[in-house]
Write a protein that holds these residues in place. Sequence first.
Motif, PDB file in Angstrom:
ATOM      1  N   LEU A   1       0.033   1.994  12.890  1.00 55.45           N
ATOM      2  CA  LEU A   1      -0.178   3.194  11.934  1.00 55.45           C
ATOM      3  C   LEU A   1       0.932   3.320  11.104  1.00 55.45           C
ATOM      4  O   LEU A   1       2.083   3.347  11.520  1.00 55.45           O
ATOM      5  CB  LEU A   1      -0.243   4.735  12.675  1.00 55.45           C
ATOM      6  CG  LEU A   1      -1.756   4.682  13.598  1.00 55.45           C
ATOM      7  CD1 LEU A   1      -1.308   5.934  14.484  1.00 55.45           C
ATOM      8  CD2 LEU A   1      -2.791   4.645  12.536  1.00 55.45           C
ATOM      9  N   PRO A   2       0.790   3.784   9.811  1.00 54.67           N
ATOM     10  CA  PRO A   2       1.888   3.928   8.877  1.00 54.67           C
ATOM     11  C   PRO A   2       2.475   5.344   9.221  1.00 54.67           C
ATOM     12  O   PRO A   2       2.104   5.921  10.321  1.00 54.67           O
ATOM     13  CB  PRO A   2       1.180   4.301   7.482  1.00 54.67           C
ATOM     14  CG  PRO A   2      -0.349   4.614   7.859  1.00 54.67           C
ATOM     15  CD  PRO A   2      -0.458   3.892   9.170  1.00 54.67           C
ATOM     16  N   ASP A   3       3.616   5.821   8.380  1.00 52.58           N
ATOM     17  CA  ASP A   3       4.218   7.019   8.831  1.00 52.58           C
ATOM     18  C   ASP A   3       3.313   8.134   8.557  1.00 52.58           C
ATOM     19  O   ASP A   3       2.312   7.978   7.993  1.00 52.58           O
ATOM     20  CB  ASP A   3       5.459   7.184   8.097  1.00 52.58           C
ATOM     21  CG  ASP A   3       5.633   7.033   6.548  1.00 52.58           C
ATOM     22  OD1 ASP A   3       4.463   7.691   6.274  1.00 52.58           O
ATOM     23  OD2 ASP A   3       6.054   6.583   5.953  1.00 52.58           O
ATOM     24  N   LYS A   4       3.941   9.263   9.031  1.00 53.75           N
ATOM     25  CA  LYS A   4       2.639  10.519   8.928  1.00 53.75           C
ATOM     26  C   LYS A   4       2.344  11.020   7.670  1.00 53.75           C
ATOM     27  O   LYS A   4       1.138  11.406   7.283  1.00 53.75           O
ATOM     28  CB  LYS A   4       3.426  11.712   9.692  1.00 53.75           C
ATOM     29  CG  LYS A   4       2.392  13.033   9.750  1.00 53.75           C
ATOM     30  CD  LYS A   4       2.913  14.186  10.624  1.00 53.75           C
ATOM     31  CE  LYS A   4       1.877  14.946  10.746  1.00 53.75           C
ATOM     32  NZ  LYS A   4       1.491  15.880   9.462  1.00 53.75           N
ATOM     33  N   SER A   5       3.279  10.919   6.663  1.00 52.16           N
ATOM     34  CA  SER A   5       3.177  11.236   5.292  1.00 52.16           C
ATOM     35  C   SER A   5       2.123  10.318   4.510  1.00 52.16           C
ATOM     36  O   SER A   5       1.087  11.001   3.933  1.00 52.16           O
ATOM     37  CB  SER A   5       4.411  11.196   4.244  1.00 52.16           C
ATOM     38  OG  SER A   5       4.755   9.976   4.267  1.00 52.16           O
ATOM     39  N   LEU A   6       1.860   9.065   4.865  1.00 49.64           N
ATOM     40  CA  LEU A   6       1.047   8.155   4.486  1.00 49.64           C
ATOM     41  C   LEU A   6      -0.313   8.488   5.102  1.00 49.64           C
ATOM     42  O   LEU A   6      -1.315   8.188   4.539  1.00 49.64           O
ATOM     43  CB  LEU A   6       1.597   6.903   4.367  1.00 49.64           C
ATOM     44  CG  LEU A   6       0.531   5.834   3.802  1.00 49.64           C
ATOM     45  CD1 LEU A   6       0.276   6.079   2.478  1.00 49.64           C
ATOM     46  CD2 LEU A   6       1.116   4.204   3.786  1.00 49.64           C
ATOM     47  N   ILE A   7      -0.368   8.792   6.378  1.00 52.31           N
ATOM     48  CA  ILE A   7      -1.489   9.200   7.229  1.00 52.31           C
ATOM     49  C   ILE A   7      -2.309  10.158   6.645  1.00 52.31           C
ATOM     50  O   ILE A   7      -3.523  10.206   6.461  1.00 52.31           O
ATOM     51  CB  ILE A   7      -1.219   8.860   8.655  1.00 52.31           C
ATOM     52  CG1 ILE A   7      -0.706   7.876   9.569  1.00 52.31           C
ATOM     53  CG2 ILE A   7      -2.415   9.741   9.333  1.00 52.31           C
ATOM     54  CD1 ILE A   7      -0.430   7.977  10.814  1.00 52.31           C
ATOM     55  N   ASP A   8      -1.483  11.374   6.447  1.00 53.52           N
ATOM     56  CA  ASP A   8      -2.178  12.476   5.652  1.00 53.52           C
ATOM     57  C   ASP A   8      -2.582  12.223   4.333  1.00 53.52           C
ATOM     58  O   ASP A   8      -3.810  12.821   4.149  1.00 53.52           O
ATOM     59  CB  ASP A   8      -1.035  13.428   5.534  1.00 53.52           C
ATOM     60  CG  ASP A   8      -0.494  14.017   6.757  1.00 53.52           C
ATOM     61  OD1 ASP A   8      -1.272  13.852   7.960  1.00 53.52           O
ATOM     62  OD2 ASP A   8       0.660  14.539   6.914  1.00 53.52           O
ATOM     63  N   ILE A   9      -2.040  11.334   3.607  1.00 52.77           N
ATOM     64  CA  ILE A   9      -2.680  10.858   2.313  1.00 52.77           C
ATOM     65  C   ILE A   9      -4.078  10.118   2.579  1.00 52.77           C
ATOM     66  O   ILE A   9      -4.823  10.117   1.784  1.00 52.77           O
ATOM     67  CB  ILE A   9      -1.660  10.253   1.508  1.00 52.77           C
ATOM     68  CG1 ILE A   9      -0.532  10.941   1.012  1.00 52.77           C
ATOM     69  CG2 ILE A   9      -2.350   9.305   0.121  1.00 52.77           C
ATOM     70  CD1 ILE A   9       0.616  10.294   0.330  1.00 52.77           C
ATOM     71  N   LEU A  10      -3.909   9.075   3.562  1.00 51.91           N
ATOM     72  CA  LEU A  10      -5.043   8.375   3.700  1.00 51.91           C
ATOM     73  C   LEU A  10      -6.050   9.275   4.440  1.00 51.91           C
ATOM     74  O   LEU A  10      -7.451   9.143   4.050  1.00 51.91           O
ATOM     75  CB  LEU A  10      -4.925   7.175   4.893  1.00 51.91           C
ATOM     76  CG  LEU A  10      -3.648   6.223   4.460  1.00 51.91           C
ATOM     77  CD1 LEU A  10      -3.599   5.030   5.523  1.00 51.91           C
ATOM     78  CD2 LEU A  10      -4.382   5.316   3.014  1.00 51.91           C
TER      79      LEU A  10
ATOM     80  N   LEU B   1       0.799  -1.135  -0.089  1.00 48.07           N
ATOM     81  CA  LEU B   1      -0.070   0.048  -0.003  1.00 48.07           C
ATOM     82  C   LEU B   1       0.845   1.130   0.053  1.00 48.07           C
ATOM     83  O   LEU B   1       1.871   1.466   0.899  1.00 48.07           O
ATOM     84  CB  LEU B   1      -0.911  -0.025   1.241  1.00 48.07           C
ATOM     85  CG  LEU B   1      -1.984   1.012   1.309  1.00 48.07           C
ATOM     86  CD1 LEU B   1      -3.039   0.409   2.053  1.00 48.07           C
ATOM     87  CD2 LEU B   1      -1.614   2.326   1.945  1.00 48.07           C
ATOM     88  N   THR B   2       0.772   2.183  -1.037  1.00 53.49           N
ATOM     89  CA  THR B   2       1.417   3.381  -1.122  1.00 53.49           C
ATOM     90  C   THR B   2       0.343   4.396  -1.508  1.00 53.49           C
ATOM     91  O   THR B   2      -0.926   4.184  -1.516  1.00 53.49           O
ATOM     92  CB  THR B   2       2.400   3.235  -2.121  1.00 53.49           C
ATOM     93  OG1 THR B   2       2.070   3.313  -3.550  1.00 53.49           O
ATOM     94  CG2 THR B   2       3.431   2.068  -2.015  1.00 53.49           C
ATOM     95  N   GLU B   3       0.934   5.692  -1.605  1.00 52.01           N
ATOM     96  CA  GLU B   3      -0.016   6.674  -2.000  1.00 52.01           C
ATOM     97  C   GLU B   3      -0.582   6.247  -3.466  1.00 52.01           C
ATOM     98  O   GLU B   3      -1.614   7.118  -3.849  1.00 52.01           O
ATOM     99  CB  GLU B   3       0.875   7.852  -2.037  1.00 52.01           C
ATOM    100  CG  GLU B   3       1.820   7.918  -3.039  1.00 52.01           C
ATOM    101  CD  GLU B   3       2.900   9.305  -3.271  1.00 52.01           C
ATOM    102  OE1 GLU B   3       2.770  10.203  -3.847  1.00 52.01           O
ATOM    103  OE2 GLU B   3       3.252   9.713  -2.021  1.00 52.01           O
ATOM    104  N   GLU B   4       0.139   5.718  -4.378  1.00 49.79           N
ATOM    105  CA  GLU B   4      -0.286   5.288  -5.691  1.00 49.79           C
ATOM    106  C   GLU B   4      -1.551   4.438  -5.541  1.00 49.79           C
ATOM    107  O   GLU B   4      -2.134   3.979  -6.603  1.00 49.79           O
ATOM    108  CB  GLU B   4       0.823   4.573  -6.323  1.00 49.79           C
ATOM    109  CG  GLU B   4       1.808   5.496  -6.574  1.00 49.79           C
ATOM    110  CD  GLU B   4       3.045   4.866  -7.293  1.00 49.79           C
ATOM    111  OE1 GLU B   4       3.041   3.667  -7.487  1.00 49.79           O
ATOM    112  OE2 GLU B   4       3.910   5.560  -7.365  1.00 49.79           O
ATOM    113  N   GLY B   5      -1.755   3.617  -4.427  1.00 47.63           N
ATOM    114  CA  GLY B   5      -2.881   2.634  -4.571  1.00 47.63           C
ATOM    115  C   GLY B   5      -2.693   1.578  -3.472  1.00 47.63           C
ATOM    116  O   GLY B   5      -1.714   1.177  -2.875  1.00 47.63           O
ATOM    117  N   VAL B   6      -3.613   0.342  -3.651  1.00 46.15           N
ATOM    118  CA  VAL B   6      -3.318  -0.908  -3.244  1.00 46.15           C
ATOM    119  C   VAL B   6      -2.790  -1.942  -4.120  1.00 46.15           C
ATOM    120  O   VAL B   6      -3.272  -1.944  -5.410  1.00 46.15           O
ATOM    121  CB  VAL B   6      -4.503  -1.460  -2.294  1.00 46.15           C
ATOM    122  CG1 VAL B   6      -4.772  -0.677  -1.109  1.00 46.15           C
ATOM    123  CG2 VAL B   6      -5.538  -1.311  -3.394  1.00 46.15           C
ATOM    124  N   MET B   7      -1.846  -2.716  -3.800  1.00 44.85           N
ATOM    125  CA  MET B   7      -1.336  -3.747  -4.848  1.00 44.85           C
ATOM    126  C   MET B   7      -1.106  -5.198  -4.347  1.00 44.85           C
ATOM    127  O   MET B   7      -1.313  -5.342  -3.127  1.00 44.85           O
ATOM    128  CB  MET B   7       0.080  -3.196  -5.289  1.00 44.85           C
ATOM    129  CG  MET B   7      -0.009  -1.595  -5.740  1.00 44.85           C
ATOM    130  SD  MET B   7       1.664  -1.165  -5.852  1.00 44.85           S
ATOM    131  CE  MET B   7       1.153   0.602  -5.771  1.00 44.85           C
TER     132      MET B   7
END
Length: 252
Positions: free
Chosen positions: A232-241, A175-181
């Motif tokens: 929880l993921p890191d803050k940058s990914l939390i913000d995207i979620l 799971l990244t900012e690009e989507g789920v894989m």
Amino acid sequence: MYQEERLQLILNYLHEHKRINVEEICNLCNTSRDTARRDLVKLEERGSILRTRGGALLPTIIKEIKSYKDRISNDSKEKKAIGKLAASLIKNGDRIIMDTSTTVQACSEFLQVNDCTVITNSINQAYILSNKPEVNIHLLGGKLNQEQRFLYGPSVISMLSNYYVDKVFIGICGLTEEGVMVAFEEEGFIMRKMIEQADQVIVLVDSSKFGKKGFFKVTDLSQIDIIVTDKLPDKSLIDILDSNQINIMLAK
């Protein structure tokens, strides 16, 4: 300097700095921009890098795909906790889709309802749920992937189009900012259809998968409603979620 020497220098730099651009390659190897680009093409052909505009990154794709048997034998406390929490989201009368992942299988094991309908293409899910008389099971038919123990193919997708459900539970390998894989293309196409047929999309993923890419992108984050995880993921990914209005539920 021979090309192999340049390629090793580039890889050494990438392992230390995670990314490199053409200008840095020129300085590192004392070479021209054209030669630097050819070196990047060679490394990309070998699968050693991911090319970007003007440079390259180290790939984060999960390369080793374990068999279903190996994955289930490595069942973790985190996976069980995620499955237990996810199972609590299933209510009496729910119509749900469950995919083939071992984390979703853990959800099946903890399922406790008086009445529920489950659609799945996993022979292991069907077996576990067959021991729960209160669950109505619809097993999607198709070609069997014997190693990963799921059914796939056009017939599975065609059958899915006839079902409309309250919730879908899917497990992923990245799971990244690009989507789920996921790891398998044939599985990914089926999961896309599962998502289309559900009112609510619930992703079960342990925290080790955050920030990692898989071989095949299933969907964008905008299609996800809930993520059930152990940390929880890191803050940058939390913000995207958060920006995609995704609720994160933490399993204890």
